[in-house]
Design an enzyme around this catalytic site. Structure first.
Site, PDB file in Angstrom:
ATOM      1  N   LYS A   2      -8.681  -1.562  -5.757  1.00  0.00           N
ATOM      2  CA  LYS A   2      -7.822  -2.162  -4.774  1.00  0.00           C
ATOM      3  C   LYS A   2      -8.233  -2.367  -3.576  1.00  0.00           C
ATOM      4  O   LYS A   2      -8.699  -1.242  -3.074  1.00  0.00           O
ATOM      5  CB  LYS A   2      -6.288  -1.371  -5.004  1.00  0.00           C
ATOM      6  CG  LYS A   2      -5.199  -2.435  -4.141  1.00  0.00           C
ATOM      7  CD  LYS A   2      -4.036  -1.726  -4.721  1.00  0.00           C
ATOM      8  CE  LYS A   2      -2.783  -2.190  -3.770  1.00  0.00           C
ATOM      9  NZ  LYS A   2      -1.369  -1.376  -3.936  1.00  0.00           N
TER      10      LYS A   2
ATOM     11  N   SER B 214       2.485  -4.815  -5.511  1.00  0.00           N
ATOM     12  CA  SER B 214       1.014  -5.081  -4.715  1.00  0.00           C
ATOM     13  C   SER B 214      -0.162  -5.118  -5.495  1.00  0.00           C
ATOM     14  O   SER B 214      -0.925  -5.877  -4.844  1.00  0.00           O
ATOM     15  CB  SER B 214       1.325  -4.419  -3.255  1.00  0.00           C
ATOM     16  OG  SER B 214       0.841  -3.180  -3.538  1.00  0.00           O
TER      17      SER B 214
ATOM     18  N   SER C  93       4.180  -0.348  -7.101  1.00  0.00           N
ATOM     19  CA  SER C  93       3.047  -1.322  -7.099  1.00  0.00           C
ATOM     20  C   SER C  93       2.012  -1.024  -8.159  1.00  0.00           C
ATOM     21  O   SER C  93       1.155  -1.857  -8.319  1.00  0.00           O
ATOM     22  CB  SER C  93       2.454  -1.435  -5.597  1.00  0.00           C
ATOM     23  OG  SER C  93       3.089  -1.963  -4.829  1.00  0.00           O
TER      24      SER C  93
HETATM   25  N1  GLN Z   1       7.250  -4.089  -3.853  1.00  0.00           N
HETATM   26  C1  GLN Z   1       7.709  -2.979  -3.039  1.00  0.00           C
HETATM   27  C2  GLN Z   1       7.339  -3.322  -1.505  1.00  0.00           C
HETATM   28  O1  GLN Z   1       7.248  -4.329  -1.056  1.00  0.00           O
HETATM   29  C3  GLN Z   1       6.603  -1.770  -3.466  1.00  0.00           C
HETATM   30  C4  GLN Z   1       5.180  -2.002  -2.972  1.00  0.00           C
HETATM   31  C5  GLN Z   1       4.388  -0.992  -3.245  1.00  0.00           C
HETATM   32  O2  GLN Z   1       4.500  -0.047  -3.992  1.00  0.00           O
HETATM   33  N2  GLN Z   1       3.177  -0.781  -2.496  1.00  0.00           N
HETATM   34  O3  GLN Z   1       7.485  -2.353  -0.615  1.00  0.00           O
END
Ligand code: GLN
Length: 489
Positions: free
Chosen positions: A76, A151, A175
């Site tokens: 990532k 994400s 995420s």
């Molecule tokens: N969807 C969540 C957010 O937008 C979690 C994102 C993540 O785990 N990086 O904060």
């Protein structure tokens, strides 16, 4: 071969039936052929990938192979890598090259892995659909009109379409697990403190944790066992973290005596009927394997999303203050003065969602509001941890849906941040409490994958791996792959 698990590829490499170079070429060809449909990779240097594979083949001729010898793993874009750019899929980091490797990248290299490019993600990991990326959205290999989750959406799509057999993600509020669920993969968020965060671009430091996204539970164990090692360069990396034999934990084929908690707050109205049905069916299988299903309650669950959206943006607002156009980040043209430079550079560099988080976070931390928002959210966080503590006196492990709905259409929720935030309703509590959580495929809803989530007490990833391996052994959902990319379904 493309849809093989990491451990199957390892077996073939160890038996001399293939080479790291051939494996790398296979996946490079597939990235070449399919990335334009998915937008999963934002950086790829094929020559560098082949050079790593050649070095691994050479190493193998002279030494005992290392745990991940010759195995491709995509990264990532949030992980600092010395080779190539690290941009967290933000315009503000355009042109940034990290001066050092994240600790986990060093560990993967030392274990012989072949690192394959950087994968797309929501900007600074803020999102649940991969649509906030400065490099554009990612398509879900199961239906390219749908999002892959976020994400870590690029990592998820890349593994689901077999452009790589495994990838690294990060999980602050879901995420790793939510995109794994939406693309039919196994994804683990380890216990907070198990894996070093050094060199991982910080979003919310008290919640961020790295982990693998793979096809099988054993593959997840193979990678996590390499990543879990203390790092003196990260004060939150725990010294002497409780450990166990990660691969042995995956040999379990039954659930005799296992008490599985089924929290009523995770089976509420609003969850997709077919998702609910898949989880109920999965629990029946667990029962047939010897588990006892125990109804439990985690009463503060309903406050988890609200608490998270105070705590995570608060931490983000301070973490992201470093992008000041001086030390890091994009600088605007011809600033009039210092203030103009800060304001315009950040305005040009950050996307709308990141700005929303910074504003919310700065507000929650501001004097006069700190007690009402930040402090309250921290108190709720404690209550959520206590809920889990009480539940784990009655059960060994908890099972829930990972996401209330399967993958949704691209663009469907982009104008409605609050609905988007609800995507993580079932994953956030584990981050707030620092607990390990894993998602694994358990069937389909609307022809899209559904994920079953396991949550265990801190440091007991072995319980999760055993339960998930037993379930995987009794089902074949993990063997399904999308026909549009050469798969079997
Ligand atoms: N969807 C969540 C957010 O937008 C979690 C994102 C993540 O785990 N990086 O904060």
């Amino acid at each position: 071969m493309p849809f093989s698990s990491l451990s199957e590829i390892k077996t073939r490499l160890d038996a001399g039936q293939t080479t790291a170079v051939d494996v790398a070429k296979l996946y490079l060809d597939r990235i070449q052929a399919f990335n334009k449909d998915l937008n999963a990779f934002v950086h790829l240097d094929p020559e560098h990938v082949l050079a790593q594979a050649q070095a691994s083949d050479l190493y193998r001729t002279q030494h005992t192979p290392r745990p991940l010898e010759g195995l491709p793993i995509a990264i990532k874009d949030i992980f600092c890598t010395q080779d190539g750019p690290t941009r967290c899929c933000s315009k503000i980091l355009e042109g940034f090259e990290a001066p050092y490797d994240a600790h986990v990248i060093t560990l993967l290299k030392e274990a012989g892995a072949v690192l394959v490019g950087k994968t797309n993600m929501d900007e600074f990991a803020m999102g649940s659909s991969n649509e906030t990326s400065a490099f554009g959205g990612v398509q879900n290999p199961w239906n390219i009109d749908c999002i892959p989750g976020g994400s870590s959406g690029g990592s998820a799509a890349a593994v689901a379409a077999a452009l790589t057999p495994a990838a690294l993600g990060t999980d602050t509020g879901g995420s790793i697990r939510q995109p794994a669920s939406l693309t039919g993969l196994v994804g683990l968020k380890p216990t907070y403190g198990r894996i070093s965060r050094r060199g991982i671009i910080a979003f919310a430091s008290s919640l961020d944790q790295a982990g693998p996204m793979t096809r099988t539970v054993k593959d997840t164990a193979m990678i996590t066992s390499v990543l879990s090692s203390h790092d003196s360069g990260d004060s939150t990396s725990v010294v002497d973290a409780p450990s166990f034999d990660w691969l042995k934990a995956c040999e379990s084929r039954d659930m005799k005596g296992l008490r599985i908690g089924k929290p009523k707050e995770y089976f509420i109205d609003g969850i997709h009927e077919d998702v609910r049905a898949r989880i109920e069916e999965a629990l029946k299988i667990c029962e047939s394997l010897g588990a006892e299903i125990v109804d439990i309650s985690l009463p503060h669950t309903e406050y988890a999303v609200a608490a998270y959206y105070v705590i995570a943006p608060s931490e983000a607002s301070t973490n992201l203050s470093r992008y000041d156009a001086v030390r890091f980040g994009h600088r605007c043209e011809n600033p009039e003065d210092l203030e103009d430079m800060y304001a315009r550079s950040r305005d040009e560099g950050f996307g709308a969602e990141v700005k929303r988080r910074i504003l919310t976070g700065a507000f929650a931390l501001s004097s006069g509001y700190y007690d009402a928002y930040y402090l309250k959210a921290q108190q709720v966080r404690t209550l959520i941890s206590q809920d889990f503590k009480a539940a784990f006196e009655k059960v060994d492990i908890i099972a829930t849906p990972t996401s209330p709905i399967p993958a949704f259409k691209s663009g469907e929720k982009t104008d409605d941040p609050l609905t988007m935030y609800l995507s993580d309703i079932f994953t956030i509590a584990a981050n707030l409490a620092g607990l390990p959580g894993l998602s694994q495929p358990c069937g389909f809803a609307d022809n899209l994958p559904v994920g079953l989530q396991w949550i265990a007490p801190a440091w007991q990833e072995d319980k999760i791996l055993s339960a998930a391996s037993a379930y995987e052994g009794a089902t074949d959902w993990h063997t399904k792959s999308p026909a549009a990319f050469g798969g079997n379904l």
